[in-house]
Structure formats: C-alpha cells, structure tokens
Motif scaffolding. Structure first.
Motif, short mmCIF file in Angstrom:
data_model
loop_
_atom_site.label_atom_id
_atom_site.label_comp_id
_atom_site.label_asym_id
_atom_site.label_seq_id
_atom_site.Cartn_x
_atom_site.Cartn_y
_atom_site.Cartn_z
N MET A 200 -1.84 -10.22 -6.08
CA MET A 200 -0.50 -10.68 -5.82
C MET A 200 0.47 -9.58 -6.22
SD MET A 200 0.94 -14.27 -6.87
CE MET A 200 2.27 -14.95 -6.01
N GLY A 201 1.40 -9.27 -5.34
CA GLY A 201 2.32 -8.18 -5.57
C GLY A 201 3.56 -8.60 -6.34
N VAL B 124 7.17 5.32 0.51
CA VAL B 124 5.89 4.74 0.12
C VAL B 124 5.14 5.71 -0.78
CG1 VAL B 124 3.70 3.79 0.95
CG2 VAL B 124 5.76 3.50 2.32
N ARG B 125 4.63 5.20 -1.87
CA ARG B 125 3.72 5.94 -2.74
C ARG B 125 2.43 5.15 -2.77
NH1 ARG B 125 6.38 9.20 -6.86
NH2 ARG B 125 7.64 10.57 -5.57
N LEU C 251 3.44 1.50 -3.80
CA LEU C 251 4.83 1.26 -4.16
C LEU C 251 5.67 1.49 -2.92
CD1 LEU C 251 7.18 0.95 -6.27
CD2 LEU C 251 7.09 3.45 -6.51
N TYR C 252 6.45 0.47 -2.52
CA TYR C 252 7.34 0.56 -1.37
C TYR C 252 8.77 0.38 -1.85
CZ TYR C 252 3.09 -0.51 1.26
OH TYR C 252 1.82 -0.49 1.77
N VAL C 253 9.65 1.28 -1.44
CA VAL C 253 11.07 1.19 -1.79
C VAL C 253 11.87 1.30 -0.50
CG1 VAL C 253 12.97 2.16 -3.14
CG2 VAL C 253 10.63 2.30 -4.01
N THR C 254 12.73 0.30 -0.25
CA THR C 254 13.53 0.26 0.98
C THR C 254 15.00 0.13 0.63
OG1 THR C 254 11.70 -0.85 2.10
CG2 THR C 254 13.84 -0.91 3.19
N PHE D 208 8.67 -3.17 -3.67
CA PHE D 208 7.42 -3.94 -3.67
C PHE D 208 6.35 -3.11 -4.36
CE2 PHE D 208 9.50 -5.24 0.29
CZ PHE D 208 9.42 -6.62 0.21
N VAL D 209 5.56 -3.76 -5.20
CA VAL D 209 4.35 -3.15 -5.74
C VAL D 209 3.21 -4.03 -5.25
CG1 VAL D 209 3.08 -2.50 -7.82
CG2 VAL D 209 5.58 -2.29 -7.78
N ASN D 210 2.39 -3.46 -4.36
CA ASN D 210 1.27 -4.20 -3.76
C ASN D 210 -0.04 -3.64 -4.29
OD1 ASN D 210 2.88 -5.85 -2.13
ND2 ASN D 210 3.03 -4.26 -0.59
#
Length: 140
Positions: free
Chosen positions: A1-2, A74-75, A82-85, A101-103
């Motif tokens: 779960m992110g 995206v990293r 790690l997604y940053v928008t 988001f951290v997935n």
C-alpha cells in the motif's frame, strides 16, 4: 500500500512523505528549450531519503491545449517508486502545489511481467519433431 500526500510549498518549505523529505527550491517559468511556443513551469526540489538528489517536475502549457499538461518526476528503485507531480503554482509567491506518491514494490511488478513474458516465449517455442524410423523387414 502506497503513501500519498499533497502540499503547497513556498521556496524553502519542506514536506515529508514516508522516508522522503522534499524541499522546494524554486519555481521557474520559461519557454521550453525544444519548442519556444510551449511555456514550461518547473518546480525544482531537493530530495533527502532513500533516493536523494535534485528533482524537477513541470506543467507545460501547449498552444493547442486549454489545460496545462503535467510532467511528473519519477525516482525508481527495486524497493519503491517516488512520483512527484506539480499540480498548481502561484508565480507571485513562487509556491508550488505538489502531489507526492510513494509506491512500494513496483519493481516486483515489472519482474513478474518479465517472467510471464519469458514463460510465453517458452510456451510458443516449437517442439522438436520425432522422425519415424522404419524397421527393416526381418528375413528379406
């Protein structure tokens, strides 16, 4: 779960999402280098945590579009992504509204897909055909 978080940061402000600490450095608004008709708004960030370093996310205003198009940063690692928008900004204050988001375990999904694809290749591989051998008649 992110893990998911949204925050509006002014330059110098920080936010923490899971093991990541993000600091908003500055907001840059300028024409895109490859197409001067496109205006790009970039939020430049510094990330501390498992995947440290500089990160840039952007909104691009195209002449033929009524809404800006987000370009997330995206990293990826094998353990998590790690997604940053950038979802909004204020050019007067330099603030940026970011969705982070951290997935976890996204790399495992890609590995599973590769295993399925490899299995499909083996399943489609042609079998070796056995040749019929005719036995010579005894006493001929």
């Amino acid at each position: 779960m992110g893990i998911e978080a949204t925050a509006t940061l002014r330059p110098g402000d920080e936010m923490t999402v899971g093991p990541y600490h993000l600091r908003h450095e500055r907001l840059v608004i300028e024409p895109l280098a490859s197409d001067p008709r496109v205006r790009e708004t970039r939020a430049e960030l510094i990330v501390a945590g498992p995947q440290p370093g500089a990160l840039t996310t952007a909104l691009r205003d195209y002449p033929s579009s009524t809404t800006p198009i987000a370009t997330p940063a995206v990293r990826s690692s094998f353990g998590e992504d790690l997604y940053v928008t950038l979802i909004a900004y204020d050019p007067d204050t330099g603030s940026a509204t970011l969705r982070v988001f951290v997935n976890p375990l996204v790399g495992w999904i890609w590995l599973g897909g590769a295993i399925v694809a490899l299995g499909a290749v083996f399943a489609a591989w042609p079998e070796r055909r056995r040749r019929a051998v005719v036995a010579a008649a005894a006493g001929a």
